[in-house]
Design an enzyme around this catalytic site. Sequence first.
Site, mmCIF file in Angstrom:
data_model
loop_
_atom_site.group_PDB
_atom_site.id
_atom_site.type_symbol
_atom_site.label_atom_id
_atom_site.label_comp_id
_atom_site.label_asym_id
_atom_site.label_seq_id
_atom_site.Cartn_x
_atom_site.Cartn_y
_atom_site.Cartn_z
ATOM 1 N N HIS A 155 0.832 -1.212 0.000
ATOM 2 C CA HIS A 155 0.000 0.000 0.000
ATOM 3 C C HIS A 155 0.870 1.267 0.000
ATOM 4 C CE1 HIS A 155 -3.138 -2.867 1.188
ATOM 5 N NE2 HIS A 155 -2.277 -3.270 2.117
ATOM 6 N N SER A 285 14.628 20.135 -15.579
ATOM 7 C CA SER A 285 13.531 21.109 -15.620
ATOM 8 C C SER A 285 14.060 22.415 -16.187
ATOM 9 C CB SER A 285 12.959 21.334 -14.214
ATOM 10 O OG SER A 285 12.096 22.461 -14.205
#
Length: 484
Positions: A155, A285
């Site tokens: 999870h 970026s």
Amino acid sequence: MEVYESYQTPLSSRYASKEMAHLFSPAHRFKTWRELWLNLAIAEKQLGLPIPEEALEQMKSNLDLTPEQFDIAAKEEKKRRHDVMAHVHTFGQVAPAAAGIIHLGATSCYVTDNADLIFIRTGLTFLLKSLAVVISRLSAFAAQYRALPTLGFTHFQPAQLTTVGKRATLWIQELLWDLRNIKRARNDIGFRGVKGTTGTQASFLTLFDGDHDKVEELDQLVTKLSGFDYAYPVTSQTYSRKIDIDVLAPLASLGATAHKIATDLRLLANLKEVEEPFESTQIGSSAMAYKRNPMRSERVCSLSRHLMVLHQNALMTSSVQWFERTLDDSANRRITLPEAFLTADIVLSTLQNVCEGLVVYPRVIARRIAQELPFMATENIIMSIVKKGGDRQEAHEKIRVLSHEAAHQVKNLGLENDLIARVRNDPYFSPIHEELEQLLEPQTFIGRAPEQVDKFLKEWVQPALDEEELKVAVAGGGKVELSV
């Protein structure tokens, strides 16, 4: 400049290998059509039809199209609105002795469908070889890190420890299933063969004056000349579009595997535990100069999604074919089939590039283990204190209280996990204070992970890659360099 003034698919212009891009190129497609017409003429002559040797020689000498022939074919298609007949006439111009016998008895699907089956089988072979190399590269990674403890996640929450190598075997196992599925699809591919307009071979029965044996022999001869062991026993005008479903299904499944692997790597990059290769001049970026975005893994995910949905096209197209054929499959398949193979090719080459340059940060991994291991060690602490004569329920309550206090430090105050320090400072646990280091050794929490890696690689991966065509592919497979 002209090439920059019209749309080009990035699949071929940016990403795909030269081999796969060429396989579905117009030059290769129409050369294959000509080879199929030649095979048909050779077989028809062998079975007694009056086809001059000069016709065969002219066909053999003109299998490759020149730029001028492409121009002629384009003009013919515009006039006739029929691509196959445009190329019949174009071929006849450079092989005039064969002009009257090219396509004799055949329907358009003789060249279009049989060519597609050739491309599909060849494309699947390309993919099998590429996939074998990816499995080999990832297996080397798994072996290298077979015993390096790392925090497991269920999870995406901290769970028991595993190893970096054991996690990689989960990826490899799915790739092995993809290898099996693609191989199965490749080996199942048959040839449409020589079947006529609605699959009854009526035109060929007429050509051979009602001789059924010769018609059957013609089908077998052309199939053999075209490199296939067998032809589908019955067809309509086309080969069943269910074949496309069977081909694209394992490619879609490969997309699901690749997406899962690349997603795991993206999450690990966020944790700074494992990263894909990042070149010294690479920019993450345009605004944030410090960023190291996992752009290769993101590309794998992006293209894998495209690969998975293409299977839906095959399903829908097959389901709406009317009787012996309908042409609403044509434009769809011209896009779907090449895109599926080009996309799968790109996914595998990108994944190989990633696997060849994976970077592991053991100290980051160790630090995360240290943050979570104290909680995982509580069961061992309880068992040890009981062995020293303590009460299990009392020990459990003591650990519960200390664990909540430590959790408060981590979650509410942003401090380090100090559970072990609290255990050391509690007189109740003094009988096992000297054992705490051993109880917190990460290697004692990884179970049989290293042995599982060894056994899996030896008993499952190696036999799969020992098949001769895959062994040759792995041995000859160089590093993948991405152009963009």
